[in-house]
Design a protein around this motif. Structure first.
Motif, mmCIF file in Angstrom:
data_model
loop_
_atom_site.group_PDB
_atom_site.id
_atom_site.type_symbol
_atom_site.label_atom_id
_atom_site.label_comp_id
_atom_site.label_asym_id
_atom_site.label_seq_id
_atom_site.Cartn_x
_atom_site.Cartn_y
_atom_site.Cartn_z
ATOM 1 N N ILE A 188 20.331 46.360 45.894
ATOM 2 C CA ILE A 188 21.498 45.523 46.174
ATOM 3 C C ILE A 188 22.538 45.830 45.099
ATOM 4 O O ILE A 188 22.209 45.908 43.904
ATOM 5 C CB ILE A 188 21.140 44.021 46.225
ATOM 6 N N ALA A 189 23.774 46.053 45.522
ATOM 7 C CA ALA A 189 24.799 46.486 44.572
ATOM 8 C C ALA A 189 26.180 46.150 45.110
ATOM 9 O O ALA A 189 26.347 45.820 46.300
ATOM 10 C CB ALA A 189 24.696 47.992 44.313
ATOM 11 N N ALA A 190 27.160 46.239 44.238
ATOM 12 C CA ALA A 190 28.548 46.032 44.644
ATOM 13 C C ALA A 190 29.476 46.855 43.769
ATOM 14 O O ALA A 190 29.173 47.150 42.608
ATOM 15 C CB ALA A 190 28.935 44.560 44.569
ATOM 16 N N ILE A 191 30.610 47.222 44.358
ATOM 17 C CA ILE A 191 31.723 47.839 43.643
ATOM 18 C C ILE A 191 32.881 46.855 43.706
ATOM 19 O O ILE A 191 33.268 46.422 44.801
ATOM 20 C CB ILE A 191 32.143 49.171 44.292
ATOM 21 N N GLU A 192 33.421 46.477 42.557
ATOM 22 C CA GLU A 192 34.576 45.578 42.537
ATOM 23 C C GLU A 192 35.844 46.396 42.325
ATOM 24 O O GLU A 192 35.977 47.120 41.333
ATOM 25 C CB GLU A 192 34.442 44.518 41.449
ATOM 26 N N LEU A 193 36.768 46.273 43.270
ATOM 27 C CA LEU A 193 38.028 47.004 43.233
ATOM 28 C C LEU A 193 39.095 46.180 42.515
ATOM 29 O O LEU A 193 39.174 44.958 42.690
ATOM 30 C CB LEU A 193 38.484 47.309 44.664
ATOM 31 N N VAL A 194 39.914 46.839 41.716
ATOM 32 C CA VAL A 194 40.962 46.147 40.972
ATOM 33 C C VAL A 194 42.264 46.938 41.069
ATOM 34 O O VAL A 194 42.260 48.161 41.225
ATOM 35 C CB VAL A 194 40.579 45.966 39.487
ATOM 36 N N ALA A 195 43.365 46.214 40.968
ATOM 37 C CA ALA A 195 44.670 46.865 40.987
ATOM 38 C C ALA A 195 44.981 47.525 39.649
ATOM 39 O O ALA A 195 45.709 48.519 39.590
ATOM 40 C CB ALA A 195 45.752 45.844 41.331
ATOM 41 N N ASP A 196 44.417 46.961 38.568
ATOM 42 C CA ASP A 196 44.651 47.491 37.225
ATOM 43 C C ASP A 196 43.341 47.449 36.454
ATOM 44 O O ASP A 196 42.809 46.369 36.187
ATOM 45 C CB ASP A 196 45.721 46.665 36.500
ATOM 46 N N LYS A 197 42.832 48.605 36.101
ATOM 47 C CA LYS A 197 41.524 48.688 35.444
ATOM 48 C C LYS A 197 41.547 48.034 34.061
ATOM 49 O O LYS A 197 40.568 47.398 33.650
ATOM 50 C CB LYS A 197 41.116 50.160 35.326
ATOM 51 N N ALA A 198 42.644 48.155 33.353
ATOM 52 C CA ALA A 198 42.721 47.638 31.986
ATOM 53 C C ALA A 198 42.763 46.115 31.954
ATOM 54 O O ALA A 198 42.114 45.483 31.112
ATOM 55 C CB ALA A 198 43.948 48.215 31.273
ATOM 56 N N THR A 199 43.533 45.520 32.869
ATOM 57 C CA THR A 199 43.694 44.058 32.859
ATOM 58 C C THR A 199 42.751 43.345 33.824
ATOM 59 O O THR A 199 42.685 42.119 33.831
ATOM 60 C CB THR A 199 45.138 43.679 33.234
ATOM 61 N N VAL B 56 38.380 51.009 40.354
ATOM 62 C CA VAL B 56 37.081 50.337 40.270
ATOM 63 C C VAL B 56 36.972 49.622 38.931
ATOM 64 O O VAL B 56 37.043 50.239 37.869
ATOM 65 C CB VAL B 56 35.924 51.341 40.444
ATOM 66 N N GLY B 57 36.819 48.309 39.009
ATOM 67 C CA GLY B 57 36.654 47.535 37.788
ATOM 68 C C GLY B 57 35.222 47.507 37.309
ATOM 69 O O GLY B 57 34.955 47.627 36.114
ATOM 70 N N GLU B 58 34.291 47.337 38.245
ATOM 71 C CA GLU B 58 32.882 47.221 37.864
ATOM 72 C C GLU B 58 31.999 47.707 39.003
ATOM 73 O O GLU B 58 32.288 47.477 40.182
ATOM 74 C CB GLU B 58 32.536 45.763 37.546
ATOM 75 N N VAL B 59 30.916 48.379 38.642
ATOM 76 C CA VAL B 59 29.811 48.665 39.553
ATOM 77 C C VAL B 59 28.622 47.887 39.037
ATOM 78 O O VAL B 59 28.295 47.962 37.846
ATOM 79 C CB VAL B 59 29.475 50.175 39.601
#
Length: 459
Positions: free
Chosen positions: A382-393, A373-376
């Motif tokens: 209304i909300a979103a969760i952004e998924l990422v392959a690499d949290k750091a980059t 998870v990169g960002e909530v």
């Protein structure tokens, strides 16, 4: 007709129906979920399975499913006057009363209402009225709109051109109207290292001004934006953004069109997001929660200055040559009136604010530290969760959307309907949701999330 009609409604769907925003070949393989009925925050398929509708349909069913007051309002109006138009000095009581109610609760400068059937039609109408207004003022070159990359304003020719999503343009030959798209105001994705939200907003305002000056201020008609961006990934603007954007637009006589098709009627915990962000629009665009989508309806509210120029020009030409057969429909506006009454009487704006705080807190507590998870983000309900392959980059998955789709599918297994926007998971439940129902919604989603990420996430 075919000689052997398929027996299953699922098979008939695949054979006869072309679905919106769907991979048609994938749909042929998997078929539809047939939603049979709804009650409160739940919908039920034709096999009896129950789902929490965590997207309120399409960001829109404020008062929940199966609201008898709305059905009764529609039935009463169908019996009395099932249809009439608003052409050539004709009107009907529900349209007049709803227009009055909308002016009463909207930003102060907005004094006139024009009804359409959808948000796309409303944004198309906004384009046409802005052009008409500027032509009436003798500013015939002032035609270009400025919108944002990632913004969503509909899918008709003009509205689809304003939309800043590649899949809504690709192979449709859009954009086709004069429009320039500027940077998405997404701090997580596009801020520079060490840049504050205020500094990011300043940079975007400077980009907007540079775009205006490069094109020539006499060619730019309006800036259109969702106060909080919806279908582009639920993106709240950074601090100071709207204040700075409005200052630039006012400097160059550029109209501000606030697209509250998703934001309006309590979603952020205020009746309109313009109130939340301090936006003073020249045009306000509304739909979706205006009837909780029980009937197709949308509305544009325009300032008195725009109205006076339009009225003078219609007198000069002899008419305002724009309108829709079902615009200001008596049944739709009767449902809109009753829907607004329910929102006000039941304190649903306040509920969105209170239960929204629970949703925002719980989403962050449960998911913000997860390695994928990169960002909530979000405000109110209304909300979103952004998924990422690499949290750091902040690197995205390749291909984009594979994990999002897996979570979306797992959601159905666990009885919750969310929306995957690529690898961004969106939530937008009905405004009637209680705190206990919100916890249950998030419990179901959490099970779906862990099931999907366990199967697909990298080691």
């Amino acid at each position: 007709m075919p000689s052997s009609l398929p027996n299953s409604i699922h098979a008939r769907d695949v054979e006869y129906l072309l679905h919106a925003v769907t991979n048609a070949r994938r749909h042929e393989e998997r078929g539809p979920i047939i939603i049979d009925r709804g009650e409160g925050i739940h919908v039920f398929d034709d096999e009896g399975r129950s789902y929490i509708e965590a997207m309120a349909g399409l960001w829109s069913v404020a008062v929940g499913f199966g609201e008898k007051r709305l059905a009764d309002a529609a039935y009463r109006q169908l019996q009395k006057l099932p249809y009439y138009h608003s052409f050539s000095h004709k009107s009907n009581e529900p349209a007049v009363l709803l227009a009055e109610a909308l002016v009463r609760i909207s930003p102060e400068r907005l004094t006139k209402v024009f009804f359409t059937n959808s948000g796309s039609e409303a944004n198309d109408t906004a384009v046409k009225l802005v052009w008409y207004y500027n032509n009436a003022r003798g500013l015939h070159a002032k035609k270009t709109f400025i919108a944002r990359q990632g913004g969503y304003h509909g899918i008709t020719i003009a509205a689809g051109s304003l939309t800043g999503l590649p899949t809504n343009h690709r192979d449709f030959d859009l954009p086709i109207i004069p429009v320039k798209h500027v940077t998405t105001p997404h701090f997580y994705r596009y801020a520079q290292p060490g840049e504050s939200e205020e500094a990011f907003s300043t940079r975007l305002a400077e980009e907007l001004e540079a775009t205006i000056l490069e094109a020539g201020p006499d060619t730019i008609a309006a800036f259109i934006g969702e106060p909080l961006m919806g279908a582009g990934g639920v993106i709240p603007p950074p601090a100071g953004y709207w204040e700075k954007v409005q200052a630039v637009c006012r400097r160059y006589d550029i109209l501000i069109v606030a697209d509250e098709v998703i934001n309006g009627f309590g979603r952020l915990g205020t009746m309109f997001a313009c109130e939340y962000y301090g936006i003073d629009p020249d045009i306000l665009v509304l739909s979706k929660q205006i009837t909780s989508s029980y009937q197709p309806l949308a509305a544009l509210l325009i300032s008195d200055a725009i109205y006076q120029a339009i009225a003078d020009n219609s007198a000069k030409i002899g008419t305002l040559g724009h309108g829709f057969t079902a615009g200001a429909h008596p049944v739709a506006t009767a449902v809109g009136l009753e829907n607004l009454a329910i929102i006000e009487e039941n304190g649903l704006v306040e509920n969105a604010r209170a239960v929204g705080e629970v949703m925002q807190r719980e989403l962050r507590r449960r998911f913000a530290d997860h390695p994928l998870v990169g960002e909530v983000r979000g405000i109110g309900l209304i909300a979103a969760i952004e998924l990422v392959a690499d949290k750091a980059t902040k690197a995205r998955f390749d291909p984009v959307g594979k994990l999002g789709l897996a979570i979306f599918d797992a959601g159905h297994e666990h009885g919750v309907i969310i929306r995957a926007i690529g690898d961004q998971i969106a939530f937008c439940p009905p405004l009637i949701i209680t705190e206990a129902e919100m916890i249950e919604m998030l419990d179901r989603f959490e099970r779906a999330f862990h099931q999907a990420t366990a199967a697909l996430a990298p080691a």
